[in-house]
Design a protein around this motif. Sequence first.
Motif, short mmCIF file in Angstrom:
data_model
loop_
_atom_site.label_atom_id
_atom_site.label_comp_id
_atom_site.label_asym_id
_atom_site.label_seq_id
_atom_site.Cartn_x
_atom_site.Cartn_y
_atom_site.Cartn_z
N SER A 85 -1.07 6.33 -4.89
CA SER A 85 -0.04 6.46 -6.12
C SER A 85 -0.59 7.17 -7.07
O SER A 85 -1.90 7.68 -7.04
CB SER A 85 -0.17 4.83 -6.78
N GLU A 86 0.30 7.76 -8.25
CA GLU A 86 -0.13 8.49 -9.30
C GLU A 86 -1.32 8.27 -9.88
O GLU A 86 -2.20 8.94 -10.25
CB GLU A 86 1.10 8.91 -10.05
N THR A 89 -4.45 8.32 -7.72
CA THR A 89 -4.73 9.74 -7.88
C THR A 89 -5.48 10.05 -8.63
O THR A 89 -6.69 10.69 -8.80
CB THR A 89 -3.70 10.61 -7.38
N SER A 154 1.21 12.30 -6.64
CA SER A 154 0.91 11.17 -5.77
C SER A 154 0.15 11.80 -4.37
O SER A 154 1.11 12.60 -3.70
CB SER A 154 2.13 10.31 -5.42
#
Length: 290
Positions: A85-86, A89, A154
Amino acid sequence: MYYRLLAINIDGTLLRSNGRLQKGVKEAIQFVQNKDVYVTLVTGRNFLSAQKVAKALKIDSVLVTLNGAFIANSIDRPIYVNGLSEERTFNIVQVLENYDCNIRLVHEKFSLGNRKRATENIVAKAVLNSGDPLFYPLQFVDSLGDHLRDNPVSALKIEVYFSNKDEKMKVEETISKAFPTLSILGHIENKIEIIPEGVSKLNGLKRLGEHIGIQLNEMVAIGYAVDDLPIVKQVGLGVAMWDSPNEVKKAADWITRTSNQQGVTYMIKEHFRKQQRKEFLREVSRSGEN
């Protein structure tokens, strides 16, 4: 056993040490495709890089790329995607930036790395492993953390390059403790790869098999490195290159020549020349019943 699928790793397997395809492999793949065998690539490379190799070999199949995180035959229509996921990350990058390493976020369409800590040698390795930067953009920024605050990403995989082994070991231990659900591949010297939990070449091959209706025991896999060990061990016929690590060769049913000695070409012709097309086998079986 009639094998219906052939899965081939790219680096150290299809490609010679000079980065070029081994001699005769295009013809060998066409030979096995003519026997109705589904041929795919299973690789840690990004999709666009793998697709370039596939096109050179006239393989128009679903490819298992980024260690199984991105499975597709078209960049815009994947059959499976599993990325970090963002937020995850960003959090991983925040930890990594405390160490002396070069970080590379790998997305299906581009790559983003930190320039500040990168030595020329490390940058060269990152560019080389990305495939062709002309169609797979590779961007460097001074601070990944600062960049990600305004431009979240992401990542499907995070590659981390080190100038010494001690720093690599420290990072592996730290990331394992901070993010216990992640998988870390550390078999390559001075490099680790951080991937989502459940992502692997083996799981990617299983998903491809489910998509096209082929079981693992109906597959042949040709691998080279330690991350190929699970597929070499669990498919119907596992093949290792002659210069593979010992644990990969011990798990293999067949050990072929090195990539510089046309190992893939040799294995395909030695094994599949004995395997008839399934329609032919059915005809023989029916004629025997009459």
